[in-house]
Write a protein that holds these residues in place. Structure first.
Motif, PDB file in Angstrom:
ATOM      1  N   LYS A   1       0.820  -1.213   0.000  1.00  0.00           N
ATOM      2  CA  LYS A   1       0.000   0.000   0.000  1.00  0.00           C
ATOM      3  C   LYS A   1       0.855   1.264   0.000  1.00  0.00           C
ATOM      4  CE  LYS A   1      -3.706  -2.304   2.558  1.00  0.00           C
ATOM      5  NZ  LYS A   1      -4.497  -2.308   3.821  1.00  0.00           N
ATOM      6  N   GLY A   2       2.168   1.127   0.280  1.00  0.00           N
ATOM      7  CA  GLY A   2       3.054   2.277   0.310  1.00  0.00           C
ATOM      8  C   GLY A   2       3.469   2.709  -1.097  1.00  0.00           C
ATOM      9  N   LYS A   3       4.326   3.739  -1.165  1.00  0.00           N
ATOM     10  CA  LYS A   3       4.802   4.247  -2.445  1.00  0.00           C
ATOM     11  C   LYS A   3       5.895   3.338  -3.006  1.00  0.00           C
ATOM     12  CE  LYS A   3       3.729   9.108  -1.596  1.00  0.00           C
ATOM     13  NZ  LYS A   3       4.260  10.492  -1.555  1.00  0.00           N
ATOM     14  N   ASN A   4       5.809   3.030  -4.292  1.00  0.00           N
ATOM     15  CA  ASN A   4       6.740   2.084  -4.905  1.00  0.00           C
ATOM     16  C   ASN A   4       8.179   2.583  -4.836  1.00  0.00           C
ATOM     17  OD1 ASN A   4       4.535   0.568  -5.461  1.00  0.00           O
ATOM     18  ND2 ASN A   4       4.515   0.909  -7.670  1.00  0.00           N
ATOM     19  N   GLU A   5       8.379   3.884  -5.052  1.00  0.00           N
ATOM     20  CA  GLU A   5       9.759   4.391  -5.058  1.00  0.00           C
ATOM     21  C   GLU A   5      10.393   4.272  -3.684  1.00  0.00           C
ATOM     22  OE1 GLU A   5       6.882   7.983  -5.032  1.00  0.00           O
ATOM     23  OE2 GLU A   5       7.082   6.002  -5.975  1.00  0.00           O
ATOM     24  N   GLU A   6       9.582   4.501  -2.588  1.00  0.00           N
ATOM     25  CA  GLU A   6      10.104   4.346  -1.231  1.00  0.00           C
ATOM     26  C   GLU A   6      10.434   2.889  -0.951  1.00  0.00           C
ATOM     27  OE1 GLU A   6       7.400   7.964   0.706  1.00  0.00           O
ATOM     28  OE2 GLU A   6       7.125   5.871   1.326  1.00  0.00           O
ATOM     29  N   ILE A   7       9.558   1.981  -1.396  1.00  0.00           N
ATOM     30  CA  ILE A   7       9.784   0.547  -1.170  1.00  0.00           C
ATOM     31  C   ILE A   7      11.050   0.106  -1.896  1.00  0.00           C
ATOM     32  CG2 ILE A   7       8.832  -1.740  -1.561  1.00  0.00           C
ATOM     33  CD1 ILE A   7       6.032  -0.461  -1.362  1.00  0.00           C
ATOM     34  N   MET A   8      11.252   0.563  -3.115  1.00  0.00           N
ATOM     35  CA  MET A   8      12.431   0.167  -3.870  1.00  0.00           C
ATOM     36  C   MET A   8      13.709   0.694  -3.228  1.00  0.00           C
ATOM     37  SD  MET A   8      11.500  -1.839  -6.187  1.00  0.00           S
ATOM     38  CE  MET A   8      13.159  -1.965  -6.871  1.00  0.00           C
ATOM     39  N   ILE A   9      13.661   1.909  -2.668  1.00  0.00           N
ATOM     40  CA  ILE A   9      14.842   2.450  -1.990  1.00  0.00           C
ATOM     41  C   ILE A   9      15.193   1.592  -0.777  1.00  0.00           C
ATOM     42  CG2 ILE A   9      15.721   4.415  -0.679  1.00  0.00           C
ATOM     43  CD1 ILE A   9      14.044   6.246  -2.464  1.00  0.00           C
ATOM     44  N   VAL A  10      14.191   1.242   0.027  1.00  0.00           N
ATOM     45  CA  VAL A  10      14.439   0.422   1.218  1.00  0.00           C
ATOM     46  C   VAL A  10      14.907  -0.967   0.816  1.00  0.00           C
ATOM     47  CG1 VAL A  10      13.387  -0.591   3.262  1.00  0.00           C
ATOM     48  CG2 VAL A  10      12.799   1.743   2.589  1.00  0.00           C
ATOM     49  N   ALA A  11      14.295  -1.543  -0.241  1.00  0.00           N
ATOM     50  CA  ALA A  11      14.696  -2.878  -0.699  1.00  0.00           C
ATOM     51  C   ALA A  11      16.158  -2.879  -1.158  1.00  0.00           C
ATOM     52  CB  ALA A  11      13.779  -3.349  -1.814  1.00  0.00           C
ATOM     53  N   ASN A  12      16.569  -1.874  -1.914  1.00  0.00           N
ATOM     54  CA  ASN A  12      17.965  -1.795  -2.370  1.00  0.00           C
ATOM     55  C   ASN A  12      18.910  -1.541  -1.202  1.00  0.00           C
ATOM     56  OD1 ASN A  12      17.662  -2.252  -5.193  1.00  0.00           O
ATOM     57  ND2 ASN A  12      16.809  -0.192  -5.432  1.00  0.00           N
ATOM     58  N   LEU A  13      18.423  -0.766  -0.213  1.00  0.00           N
ATOM     59  CA  LEU A  13      19.236  -0.552   0.981  1.00  0.00           C
ATOM     60  C   LEU A  13      19.441  -1.866   1.724  1.00  0.00           C
ATOM     61  CD1 LEU A  13      20.651   1.518   2.808  1.00  0.00           C
ATOM     62  CD2 LEU A  13      18.475   1.800   4.029  1.00  0.00           C
ATOM     63  N   ALA A  14      18.376  -2.683   1.828  1.00  0.00           N
ATOM     64  CA  ALA A  14      18.492  -3.996   2.468  1.00  0.00           C
ATOM     65  C   ALA A  14      19.462  -4.886   1.687  1.00  0.00           C
ATOM     66  CB  ALA A  14      17.115  -4.657   2.555  1.00  0.00           C
TER      67      ALA A  14
END
Length: 736
Positions: free
Chosen positions: A646-659
């Motif tokens: 339900k969150g913003k895709n760009e924020e999710i992708m940033i966190v995923a790449n950070l992980a």
């Protein structure tokens, strides 16, 4: 025949089981004081104006007193007990008499005594019961012993074999008595005994005082007696003409019953407005050490030794007042008693002295034992570490064992908050009402003591809002104890893997927790007086307070690192699934090992999955970290948690790449926690800035559409606020 003859002689003679009161039971002046052998004290009286009212009027005929209001012969009147013994018609249910009713005393100040009278049922399969107005009041059941096909006649006492007994309730003024079989099945089997199925209501002490078999005596009474003694309670009605001011200081009255009466009652108050009322009935008596008739002459002080005990004690004994009552005693006995008391007092002193000595010795042993535990639990090591930690000795409070034992209800299992590798955590409450969490370490060896003391030393140096605050410790118990601030909302692990539909774990909440944990680890690695490596970062060690702010806990395996140290070499410790593969292979723990563990926590927040799972189908992707890296490039959104999507895709992708960067197998290529914290804080800051801009646009829209001049002033004033990104915790903060 002999027994029957004895009963006939006994019952044919008048019943005179009467004790005439000997002191101060006075009648009204000028009135007859007795009738025959029965004293007639006020409020009772013989003749005109000698009784309180018509209820207490007594006729004396042939030296026998009769109470006119209920037409019963009076055998004894007791002022002290408030009772009256009367010769009452036999209340029985013998077949030849049928059902019988007691004398009706309704609206009178007289009641059947529930303590002095008893109701007996006689016969086989006999249900004897008392009733009134179609309602059962009391009852009992009696059967017969059966031997072969015939019933035996022997019985001992009145305990349900051929005879049963019960009492009536208080405040009873009239009732009926009946008997019958318990049911139709037993009715035929005891038909031969039907003529002996009976009941009787009588004064208990009178019947039990007659010699012989109780059952046969009762049958004899039923066969020949017409009247038996019954005890009545009596008092003064609240609406009577009695002058209550006559009750002096040395007497007292109490309500023992109530009368339900109607307006037809001749003694009803004139000001009553309803058709019926409850009228209290009082009993009055003299206080202890005083005797007399409180209804007319008042109570007078008496010398019990002179008036009551003189004849009892005799010429060779003396009388004395002993703890509220008078007794006879011998002087030799007094001397012996004093000697015994003196010896007992001496023994008591010896016992008290021995007990006090035992307490002193026990306290000294406890002090030595606590000192032993303090040293064994690393108290000296703790003092050494705290002293060498930039003077932070006073940051930890030493609790005593009794204080924590009381706070946790003796470490009750119902107070357990959680259990881990280092020990068990209990919920407690201090004397000032503060809620705490007490960590009770497991029985540990010398190696584990160092871990425990290390946790105290580490936490005493940390004062950060996202790190669980250490309040103190206790080292004087068999196992050491740590006292923390209480974190009410459990662990992040519970919220991720036991999700509550009533409180969805949104993407904003997850992002906030990730940012707070990253900031705390950045502080530990970079801003603390000495860099601190946690070494066991996992979702179970991240707690949530009442506002769902993250707090890192469980520093049992943490290490402080001096500036010239590059890594910590030790045996591998941690939790499988969060463990840095590089550390697992080399046994060298660095700050990048905490980064890897935090990367696993990020993946947990993104996917909502546990760090180790058997649900994946590929053998090469059994751990969550490996599975996440396998799915990241092509199928990331297939493994994300429903709330995260339900969150913003760009924020999710940033966190995923950070992980992904945190989970790099080469520790040197992982970002430091300071950088991780900055990235996450940047995401949250951009979200706040976006929200502020959106609000600003809405305000501008309202301003341009409005036509009132004062709206322009209002809007310009509201648009002067500044946007600032949240700062990182580069300095220690107080725990919120």
């Amino acid at each position: 025949m002999c027994l029957l003859l004895l009963m006939m002689i006994l019952l044919s003679s008048p019943i005179n089981v009467v004790l005439v009161e000997s002191v101060l039971t006075t009648a009204k002046p000028g009135c007859q004081t007795s009738c025959g052998k029965v004293a007639i004290p006020f409020p009772f009286g013989i003749g005109a104006n000698c009784s309180l009212d018509h209820w207490y009027a007594v006729n004396c005929s042939s030296n026998k007193p009769f109470l006119r209001s209920i037409n019963l012969e009076v055998l004894n009147i007791s002022i002290e007990e408030g009772t009256m013994l009367v010769n009452h018609p036999l209340i029985s249910t013998a077949r030849r008499r049928g059902r019988m009713e007691s004398v009706n005393m309704e609206n009178s100040p007289f009641f059947f005594s529930p303590t002095d009278n008893i109701f007996y049922g006689l016969g086989c399969d006999n249900f004897a019961y008392v009733w009134y107005n179609t309602s059962y009041i009391a009852g009992c059941y009696s059967s017969c012993r059966k031997s072969g096909s015939t019933y035996t006649e022997e019985t001992i006492g009145c305990y349900g074999i051929k005879c049963c007994q019960t009492r009536i309730p208080s405040s009873l003024q009239v009732f009926n008595a009946s008997v019958g079989p318990l049911n139709e099945i037993t009715k035929a089997s005891v038909a031969k005994k039907e003529d002996r199925k009976q009941a009787i209501f009588v004064q208990e002490s009178w019947l039990s005082g007659l010699a012989g078999n109780l059952t046969e005596i009762a049958y004899g009474i039923l066969s020949h007696a017409e009247r038996v003694p019954v005890v009545l309670d009596w008092g003064i009605r609240n609406d009577s003409s009695f002058d209550w001011n006559m009750i002096d200081f040395f007497s007292y009255c109490h309500v023992f019953a109530n009368i339900s009466t109607s307006m037809d009652d001749s003694f009803a108050n004139d000001n009553m407005s309803s058709s019926s009322t409850e009228i209290p009935v009082h009993k009055c008596k003299c206080s202890w050490g005083w005797e007399g008739n409180p209804y007319i002459s008042g109570c007078q002080d008496i010398d019990e030794c002179k008036d009551k005990m003189k004849k009892v004690c005799g010429p060779h004994m003396s009388c004395r007042n002993h703890i509220g009552h008078y007794e006879c005693y011998s002087r030799w006995k007094l001397i012996i008693t004093i000697s015994v008391i003196g010896s007992g007092f001496f023994v008591l002193l010896l016992f008290i002295g021995a007990w006090r000595l035992h307490i002193i010795i026990k306290r000294r042993k406890d002090v030595k034992l606590k000192d032993k535990y303090f040293k064994r639990n690393g108290g000296l090591l703790l003092q050494q570490q705290l002293t060498s930690s930039d003077g932070n000795v006073d940051r930890s409070k030493l609790f005593n064992s009794k204080e924590l034992d009381t706070a946790t209800d003796h470490f009750n299992v119902n107070r357990i908050l959680g259990q881990g590798g280092q020990g068990t955590v209990y919920k407690g409450m201090l004397a000032d009402g503060k809620i705490i969490a007490v960590k009770k370490s497991k029985v540990i060896d010398e190696g584990r003591i160092e871990e425990f003391i290390n946790e105290v030393a580490i936490l005493s140096q940390i004062n950060h809002r996202n790190v669980v605050k250490l309040l103190g410790c206790c080292l004087e118990t068999e196992v050491p104890l740590l006292v923390y601030e209480f974190i009410p909302n459990g662990s992040l692990f519970q919220y991720l893997h036991d999700q509550n539909e009533e409180l969805p774990f949104t993407w904003e909440m997850r992002l906030q927790i990730a940012t707070e944990v990253a900031g705390a680890l950045s502080y530990l690695h970079s801003a603390a007086s000495l860099p601190i490596y946690h070494r066991d970062i996992k979702s179970a060690n991240i707690l949530l307070d009442d506002k769902y702010r993250a707090k890192i806990a469980d520093f049992g395996t943490s290490r402080s690192i001096t500036i010239d140290q590059t890594h910590v070499t030790t045996k591998v410790q941690g939790t499988f699934g969060y463990l840095d593969p590089e550390y697992f292979q080399s046994s060298q723990f660095t700050d990048k090992s905490d980064v890897y563990s935090f990367g696993v926590v990020l993946v947990e927040l993104l996917t909502g999955k546990k760090p180790i799972s058997s649900s994946t189908t590929q053998d090469t992707c059994r751990s969550l970290a490996t599975y996440f890296l396998c799915m990241l490039d092509n199928n990331l959104f297939d493994i994300l948690d429903a709330e995260v999507v339900k969150g913003k895709n760009e924020e999710i992708m940033i966190v995923a790449n950070l992980a992904k960067r945190c989970l790099n197998l080469n520790g040197k290529q992982r970002p430091p926690m300071r950088e991780v914290a900055m990235v996450l804080e940047g995401i949250r800051a951009s979200k706040k800035e976006s929200n502020v801009q959106q609000n600003h646009q809405e305000v501008e829209y309202v301003r341009t559409e409005a036509i009132e001049p004062w709206d322009v002033v209002s809007t310009s004033a509201s648009s002067t606020f500044e946007i600032t990104a949240p700062s990182r915790d580069t300095q220690p903060l107080l725990t919120m």
